[in-house]
Write a protein that holds these residues in place. Structure first.
Motif, PDB file in Angstrom:
ATOM      1  N   UNK A 256      71.852 -65.511  38.902  1.00 47.03           N
ATOM      2  CA  UNK A 256      71.225 -64.574  39.841  1.00 47.03           C
ATOM      3  C   UNK A 256      69.723 -64.828  39.869  1.00 47.03           C
ATOM      4  N   UNK A 257      69.049 -64.201  40.831  1.00 45.49           N
ATOM      5  CA  UNK A 257      67.589 -64.296  40.915  1.00 45.49           C
ATOM      6  C   UNK A 257      67.018 -62.919  41.240  1.00 45.49           C
ATOM      7  N   UNK A 258      65.719 -62.738  40.982  1.00 45.57           N
ATOM      8  CA  UNK A 258      65.100 -61.434  41.223  1.00 45.57           C
ATOM      9  C   UNK A 258      65.002 -61.118  42.709  1.00 45.57           C
ATOM     10  N   UNK A 259      64.927 -62.154  43.552  1.00 46.71           N
ATOM     11  CA  UNK A 259      64.784 -61.906  44.991  1.00 46.71           C
ATOM     12  C   UNK A 259      66.124 -61.840  45.719  1.00 46.71           C
ATOM     13  N   UNK A 260      67.223 -61.976  44.948  1.00 40.90           N
ATOM     14  CA  UNK A 260      68.582 -61.871  45.495  1.00 40.90           C
ATOM     15  C   UNK A 260      68.919 -62.972  46.504  1.00 40.90           C
ATOM     16  N   UNK A 261      68.075 -63.997  46.577  1.00 43.15           N
ATOM     17  CA  UNK A 261      68.358 -65.122  47.467  1.00 43.15           C
ATOM     18  C   UNK A 261      69.135 -66.196  46.712  1.00 43.15           C
ATOM     19  N   UNK A 262      69.737 -67.105  47.434  1.00 46.66           N
ATOM     20  CA  UNK A 262      70.496 -68.171  46.792  1.00 46.66           C
ATOM     21  C   UNK A 262      69.647 -69.400  46.507  1.00 46.66           C
ATOM     22  N   UNK A 263      68.469 -69.501  47.146  1.00 39.85           N
ATOM     23  CA  UNK A 263      67.559 -70.602  46.868  1.00 39.85           C
ATOM     24  C   UNK A 263      66.164 -70.058  46.605  1.00 39.85           C
ATOM     25  N   UNK A 362      63.069 -79.804  44.100  1.00 43.64           N
ATOM     26  CA  UNK A 362      63.713 -79.329  45.317  1.00 43.64           C
ATOM     27  C   UNK A 362      64.106 -77.876  45.086  1.00 43.64           C
ATOM     28  N   UNK A 363      64.451 -77.116  46.128  1.00 50.01           N
ATOM     29  CA  UNK A 363      64.784 -75.704  45.933  1.00 50.01           C
ATOM     30  C   UNK A 363      65.884 -75.503  44.900  1.00 50.01           C
ATOM     31  N   UNK A 364      65.699 -74.501  44.037  1.00 51.74           N
ATOM     32  CA  UNK A 364      66.667 -74.179  42.989  1.00 51.74           C
ATOM     33  C   UNK A 364      67.691 -73.200  43.552  1.00 51.74           C
ATOM     34  N   UNK A 365      68.929 -73.280  43.071  1.00 46.09           N
ATOM     35  CA  UNK A 365      69.994 -72.452  43.606  1.00 46.09           C
ATOM     36  C   UNK A 365      70.735 -71.693  42.511  1.00 46.09           C
ATOM     37  N   UNK A 366      71.318 -70.559  42.897  1.00 46.24           N
ATOM     38  CA  UNK A 366      72.283 -69.896  42.032  1.00 46.24           C
ATOM     39  C   UNK A 366      73.443 -70.868  41.832  1.00 46.24           C
ATOM     40  N   UNK A 367      73.851 -71.042  40.581  1.00 42.24           N
ATOM     41  CA  UNK A 367      74.915 -71.996  40.272  1.00 42.24           C
ATOM     42  C   UNK A 367      74.407 -73.257  39.614  1.00 42.24           C
ATOM     43  N   UNK A 368      73.092 -73.553  39.727  1.00 46.72           N
ATOM     44  CA  UNK A 368      72.543 -74.711  39.033  1.00 46.72           C
ATOM     45  C   UNK A 368      72.692 -74.516  37.523  1.00 46.72           C
ATOM     46  N   UNK A 369      72.819 -75.634  36.810  1.00 47.81           N
ATOM     47  CA  UNK A 369      72.979 -75.601  35.359  1.00 47.81           C
ATOM     48  C   UNK A 369      71.606 -75.625  34.680  1.00 47.81           C
TER      49      UNK A 369
END
Length: 379
Positions: A256-263, A362-369
């Protein structure tokens, strides 16, 4: 002959070991730098090193500082090399002659933080994740001194609990459930900060008297059923961290991220599905790794699995039954993971941790390791 070869291998290993331990600074690193207000330790480290988490290897040689992580605005840093060619970063001024371990520091100045404090402060000062039992056992808001469903600043709240008079409390609402992405195992509950205030009457549940809390700040409208927990006052939360790699192999994922975005990009706060149970600590730096897409070789040539036919996808699923190792006869090619950034952990729970993205390609995503292995020779 075999002994000569063995000796050669041993010598080669020794050379590699020395090479791996040699710290290299960037070619464009400044010879002198004056620390400015607004600088962070990570920013300064990045000016000198390709791997900012190796900061202590550059700074720890300084004999004038007991705590190598405390640097103040106005400090003048000077890049030198010792007799063995090791780079060292030292203070160029501000050292008392009476004691080699004491520095003249403006008492009004605060040491620069490791990362931007305005971004980290809300996460450090307030709770971010709680267990199911913590939510169910904490004091709750019963209502306000007026017949309203949503309280705002200035209202007096009645709390079902024995609180400390004069104490400062935060009010939280249950948010999303944090889970592992694959197994959907529950790791904790998001604690959404909705407001804060101070206790004007401590209450006595045994006597049937609720505590009274004067609502001072409301990020959202406070509702009955929200929970209250004490908060730290002043600067009791950490602003400086010891930047380092975990000593043990560590791996997890961004869930998850604080901004609730996927990237998201640098200076974003992310939630990891790994915490203190895996010996993760504040200040640990992890690589962000992304899985490269799988490729299928068919009669039409190599294709990404997303573009493959239904039959090819079925072949891929069948191939996964036999493992994901590639060989000469592979039809399904499982590609490696590649590094796309770095995060630094700054708040740790048992199964969760909060980290700031500090490097990206590059942009980081939810699901990255995320992972950390033994240090390499790269600096």
């Amino acid at each position: 002959m075999k002994y000569s070869i063995a000796a050669l291998i041993l010598a080669s290993c020794s050379v590699f070991s020395v090479k791996a331990d040699t710290l290299a600074v960037k070619a464009d690193a400044p010879q002198r730098y004056v620390v400015k207000k607004g600088d962070t330790l990570w920013d300064i480290s990045k000016m000198y090193l390709r791997s900012s988490w190796k900061w202590k290897q550059l700074w720890q040689w300084n004999p004038n500082i007991q705590n190598p992580d405390l640097i103040y605005p106005g400090d003048s840093l000077k890049l030198l090399y010792d007799e063995n060619g090791n780079p060292i970063l030292v203070l160029d001024k501000g050292v008392k002659k009476l004691s080699p371990h004491t520095r003249i520091v403006n008492q009004k100045a605060a040491a620069i933080p490791t990362l931007p404090l305005p971004i980290m402060e809300p996460f450090l000062r307030f709770e971010q994740a709680l267990s199911e039992s913590k939510f169910s056992e904490s004091p709750i808001v019963l209502g306000a001194n007026r017949n309203i469903k949503n309280a705002t600043p200035g209202h007096l709240l009645y709390i079902k609990g024995d609180l400390v008079k004069g104490g400062h409390y935060a009010i939280y609402r249950r948010g999303e459930t944090y889970r592992t992405l694959d197994s959907q195992q529950q790791l904790g509950l998001e604690a959404v900060l909705v407001g804060s205030g101070h206790v004007v009457e401590q209450g006595d549940l045994a006597a049937g008297r609720p505590a009274k809390l004067q609502l001072e700040v409301a990020k959202q409208e406070v509702r009955a059923g929200d929970i209250v927990l004490p908060i730290s006052t002043g600067q009791s939360y950490p602003a400086q961290f010891s930047i380092t790699r975990p000593k043990q192999q560590t791996s997890g994922r961004i869930i998850a991220s604080d901004n609730k975005l996927r990237e998201f990009s640098t200076m974003s706060v992310v939630v990891l599905d790994v915490g203190s149970k895996a010996q993760l600590k504040e200040g640990h730096v992890l690589d962000i790794i992304r899985q490269s897409p799988t490729v299928i070789e068919s009669q039409h040539g190599p294709r990404y699995i997303e573009d493959a036919s239904r039959l090819d996808k079925m072949i891929t699923e069948m191939g996964s039954w036999f493992g994901e190792e590639n060989d000469d006869d592979s039809v399904v090619w499982h590609m490696p993971k590649e590094k796309v950034g770095e995060v630094m952990v700054f708040k740790v729970y048992g199964d969760l941790s909060y980290a700031m993205v500090v490097e990206t390609s590059e942009p980081i995503r939810v699901g990255d390791y995320v992972q950390a292995f033994k240090e390499t020779a790269s600096n």
